[in-house]
Write a protein that holds these residues in place. Sequence first.
Motif, mmCIF file in Angstrom:
data_model
loop_
_atom_site.group_PDB
_atom_site.id
_atom_site.type_symbol
_atom_site.label_atom_id
_atom_site.label_comp_id
_atom_site.label_asym_id
_atom_site.label_seq_id
_atom_site.Cartn_x
_atom_site.Cartn_y
_atom_site.Cartn_z
ATOM 1 N N LYS A 1 35.411 13.290 72.720
ATOM 2 C CA LYS A 1 35.441 13.699 71.307
ATOM 3 C C LYS A 1 36.828 13.539 70.697
ATOM 4 C CE LYS A 1 33.857 17.909 72.059
ATOM 5 N NZ LYS A 1 33.484 17.864 73.504
ATOM 6 N N SER A 2 37.855 13.979 71.438
ATOM 7 C CA SER A 2 39.217 13.926 70.891
ATOM 8 C C SER A 2 39.649 12.492 70.624
ATOM 9 C CB SER A 2 40.197 14.596 71.854
ATOM 10 O OG SER A 2 39.908 15.968 72.007
ATOM 11 N N THR A 3 39.300 11.583 71.523
ATOM 12 C CA THR A 3 39.656 10.178 71.338
ATOM 13 C C THR A 3 38.931 9.580 70.148
ATOM 14 O OG1 THR A 3 40.157 9.867 73.685
ATOM 15 C CG2 THR A 3 39.594 7.897 72.414
ATOM 16 N N VAL A 4 37.637 9.851 70.023
ATOM 17 C CA VAL A 4 36.875 9.332 68.895
ATOM 18 C C VAL A 4 37.421 9.892 67.589
ATOM 19 C CG1 VAL A 4 34.608 9.299 67.780
ATOM 20 C CG2 VAL A 4 34.798 8.896 70.246
ATOM 21 N N ALA A 5 37.736 11.188 67.552
ATOM 22 C CA ALA A 5 38.263 11.794 66.330
ATOM 23 C C ALA A 5 39.615 11.190 65.962
ATOM 24 C CB ALA A 5 38.383 13.309 66.495
ATOM 25 N N ALA A 6 40.498 11.025 66.955
ATOM 26 C CA ALA A 6 41.808 10.432 66.675
ATOM 27 C C ALA A 6 41.661 8.985 66.213
ATOM 28 C CB ALA A 6 42.694 10.506 67.916
ATOM 29 N N GLY A 7 40.785 8.233 66.870
ATOM 30 C CA GLY A 7 40.565 6.851 66.467
ATOM 31 C C GLY A 7 40.015 6.750 65.062
ATOM 32 N N LEU A 8 39.111 7.654 64.717
ATOM 33 C CA LEU A 8 38.542 7.661 63.376
ATOM 34 C C LEU A 8 39.611 8.005 62.340
ATOM 35 C CD1 LEU A 8 36.014 7.314 61.711
ATOM 36 C CD2 LEU A 8 35.341 9.646 62.280
ATOM 37 N N CYS A 9 40.491 8.977 62.679
ATOM 38 C CA CYS A 9 41.585 9.326 61.760
ATOM 39 C C CYS A 9 42.489 8.123 61.501
ATOM 40 C CB CYS A 9 42.407 10.481 62.339
ATOM 41 S SG CYS A 9 41.649 12.115 62.184
ATOM 42 N N ARG A 10 42.897 7.406 62.558
ATOM 43 C CA ARG A 10 43.783 6.257 62.360
ATOM 44 C C ARG A 10 43.074 5.112 61.647
ATOM 45 N NH1 ARG A 10 48.762 4.350 64.026
ATOM 46 N NH2 ARG A 10 49.287 6.538 63.544
ATOM 47 N N HIS A 11 41.812 4.871 61.988
ATOM 48 C CA HIS A 11 41.042 3.815 61.328
ATOM 49 C C HIS A 11 40.963 4.055 59.829
ATOM 50 C CE1 HIS A 11 37.782 1.107 60.274
ATOM 51 N NE2 HIS A 11 37.055 2.145 59.876
ATOM 52 N N LEU A 12 40.648 5.271 59.436
ATOM 53 C CA LEU A 12 40.543 5.581 58.019
ATOM 54 C C LEU A 12 41.914 5.519 57.335
ATOM 55 C CD1 LEU A 12 37.962 8.500 58.212
ATOM 56 C CD2 LEU A 12 37.570 6.213 57.271
ATOM 57 N N ALA A 13 42.954 6.027 58.007
ATOM 58 C CA ALA A 13 44.295 5.964 57.425
ATOM 59 C C ALA A 13 44.715 4.507 57.211
ATOM 60 C CB ALA A 13 45.289 6.691 58.321
ATOM 61 N N ASP A 14 44.367 3.637 58.154
ATOM 62 C CA ASP A 14 44.692 2.214 58.014
ATOM 63 C C ASP A 14 44.002 1.596 56.805
ATOM 64 O OD1 ASP A 14 46.345 2.207 60.207
ATOM 65 O OD2 ASP A 14 44.859 1.342 61.579
ATOM 66 N N ARG A 15 42.862 2.147 56.425
ATOM 67 C CA ARG A 15 42.131 1.649 55.253
ATOM 68 C C ARG A 15 42.587 2.307 53.951
ATOM 69 N NH1 ARG A 15 37.236 3.082 54.914
ATOM 70 N NH2 ARG A 15 36.561 1.334 53.625
ATOM 71 N N VAL B 1 42.636 5.597 53.333
ATOM 72 C CA VAL B 1 41.911 6.836 53.047
ATOM 73 C C VAL B 1 42.814 8.034 53.350
ATOM 74 C CG1 VAL B 1 39.902 8.247 53.651
ATOM 75 C CG2 VAL B 1 39.698 5.745 53.543
ATOM 76 N N ASP B 2 42.812 9.018 52.472
ATOM 77 C CA ASP B 2 43.547 10.270 52.681
ATOM 78 C C ASP B 2 42.695 11.164 53.581
ATOM 79 O OD1 ASP B 2 45.010 12.580 52.607
ATOM 80 O OD2 ASP B 2 44.912 12.857 50.435
ATOM 81 N N ARG C 1 38.516 24.889 53.783
ATOM 82 C CA ARG C 1 38.487 24.734 52.327
ATOM 83 C C ARG C 1 39.826 24.233 51.789
ATOM 84 N NH1 ARG C 1 34.628 29.070 52.570
ATOM 85 N NH2 ARG C 1 36.269 30.652 52.736
ATOM 86 N N ARG C 2 40.936 24.712 52.371
ATOM 87 C CA ARG C 2 42.242 24.223 51.916
ATOM 88 C C ARG C 2 42.424 22.748 52.253
ATOM 89 N NH1 ARG C 2 43.879 29.594 53.395
ATOM 90 N NH2 ARG C 2 44.335 28.928 55.535
ATOM 91 N N LEU C 3 42.013 22.352 53.452
ATOM 92 C CA LEU C 3 42.108 20.943 53.822
ATOM 93 C C LEU C 3 41.228 20.071 52.923
ATOM 94 C CD1 LEU C 3 42.019 20.886 57.736
ATOM 95 C CD2 LEU C 3 43.970 20.347 56.272
ATOM 96 N N ALA C 4 40.013 20.525 52.675
ATOM 97 C CA ALA C 4 39.079 19.745 51.857
ATOM 98 C C ALA C 4 39.586 19.581 50.427
ATOM 99 C CB ALA C 4 37.700 20.408 51.861
ATOM 100 N N ALA C 5 40.293 20.587 49.934
ATOM 101 C CA ALA C 5 40.836 20.500 48.578
ATOM 102 C C ALA C 5 42.000 19.521 48.493
ATOM 103 C CB ALA C 5 41.294 21.885 48.113
ATOM 104 N N ALA C 6 42.648 19.256 49.629
ATOM 105 C CA ALA C 6 43.854 18.431 49.628
ATOM 106 C C ALA C 6 43.620 17.004 50.110
ATOM 107 C CB ALA C 6 44.930 19.086 50.491
ATOM 108 N N HIS C 7 42.447 16.722 50.699
ATOM 109 C CA HIS C 7 42.213 15.404 51.291
ATOM 110 C C HIS C 7 40.833 14.884 50.914
ATOM 111 C CE1 HIS C 7 45.817 15.841 53.804
ATOM 112 N NE2 HIS C 7 45.442 17.098 53.977
ATOM 113 N N ASP C 8 40.664 13.567 50.996
ATOM 114 C CA ASP C 8 39.390 12.944 50.639
ATOM 115 C C ASP C 8 38.375 13.015 51.771
ATOM 116 O OD1 ASP C 8 40.400 12.227 48.136
ATOM 117 O OD2 ASP C 8 41.200 10.334 48.901
ATOM 118 N N VAL C 9 38.858 12.955 53.016
ATOM 119 C CA VAL C 9 37.987 12.981 54.185
ATOM 120 C C VAL C 9 38.570 13.943 55.211
ATOM 121 C CG1 VAL C 9 37.050 11.655 56.132
ATOM 122 C CG2 VAL C 9 37.141 10.624 53.852
ATOM 123 N N VAL C 10 37.714 14.723 55.839
ATOM 124 C CA VAL C 10 38.107 15.582 56.952
ATOM 125 C C VAL C 10 37.329 15.137 58.187
ATOM 126 C CG1 VAL C 10 38.122 17.924 57.906
ATOM 127 C CG2 VAL C 10 38.680 17.560 55.491
#
Length: 494
Positions: free
Chosen positions: A16-30, A32-33, A127-136
Amino acid sequence: MTRTILVAGTASHVGKSTVAAGLCRHLADRGVDVAPFKGQNMSNNARAVLAADGDAEWGEIGVSQYVQARAARVTPTTDTNPVLLKPRGDGESQLVVHGEAVDDVEAGDYYETHWERARDAAADAYRRLAAAHDVVVAEGAGSVAEPNLRHRDIANVETARFADADVLLVADIERGGAFASIVGTLELAPDDVVERMVGVVITKFRGDRSLLDPAIETVEDRTGVPVVGVLPYDDPGLPAEDSVSLPDDEGVRGDDDGVPDGRAVTVGVPRLPRVSNATDLEPLARVPGVRVAYLPPSASLDGVDAVVVPGTKNTVDDLLALRETGFDAALAAFDGPVVGICGGYQLLGERIENAHVEGTGDRRVVDGIGRLPVATTFSADKRVEAVTRAVSGAGPLSGASGTVSGYEIHMGDTHALAPVDRPVGPESAAVGDVAGTYLHGLFENRTMREAFVEAVYDAAGRTRPERDGGRRSPYDAAAALVRDHVDASVIDLG
């Protein structure tokens, strides 16, 4: 509107941690906030980050959310992991809420007296994270389908609900029984969580992908949930979340770097019963020619060129555990470079004052191993802070210079009983080939890592092999796994 995907699992340690980290970097590369989130974590591998709530400036989060924030290219705060349980042994954990330690609790007491507060803290942080970012990108914990926990499962069930999340289910095929685990998980998970499932990702697969087609078709027909990815077996090199990821007793890391054993050096690391922040050793294992050997307390130090004593959630009881097996005497007699980090530094000293011994209720003085002329006095105060320290270089760190950065998470103050060098700031100590410091992340700093490795090679009388010209980024490697092997319609969330 913020979109959220929850990376849930069929079990612990499925990727799970690897998939989540990979998804975070993939989206950041595109572009996405994106920000990571884990409502409740259990780990003794923690990092000091900026506090998002409360009076303190700094707080603790689990290492995986720190790593995922780095992958997402955002500043990690306590909102990324608002509830952290740090196991202390004997069924008790330290409860950390919004980065601050609030109580020591047993499992039953936690659910009776603290669960609602923890759930509210997780929801507020989300809720604070969701208000500050486009994707969580949220990470679950363990299995999403534990019938005895579903009514109080913050990391999985509650997060799926208060975040209105899409759920990606991760299953590890290397363990065997992956397809039965997928079907069983979808059968046992709450109906409203199953309805949120957008797909299944199978991890750690070795072999011909087409061989899985009949089983995938069976699972999809039976459950109605598509298998959207099969990730090949590949370790990106991300820090592990907990000591479960350490090799088995006397397991070795770093022995796959192509350097012949005759030109390598071995750094022994005692597997303390209550080890914490074992990720401090991972940068050493990535250095060509360095083998990091995790040793049970009953092991010999024969064949070991240096020792690093890691942090511990309970210095006194781990010290007594080493004494019971005679490892303390072996360490006292060891004539190679020795470094103690945090709790490892404390137990290398002459004594520990105001020490609590589990099961006795006593507060007393306990003799240390005696490799450094220092004493540690415990109190109820806990230090949590990211720090930068000036380097003077001494002992096995004598080749280092400049400044280094890391974090401190500890209880107790350590003071010198005789003259010592201060290799890493005012609370460190070094005498001869032995050094101690409270700085976690010590070897993430190149100057410290290189100084120590050079000292180990010099002490071993070996010639160091050519240095690696550069390794791939673990964040980019995780992103490639996700990008290249998971259906784009599921992971392109921006």
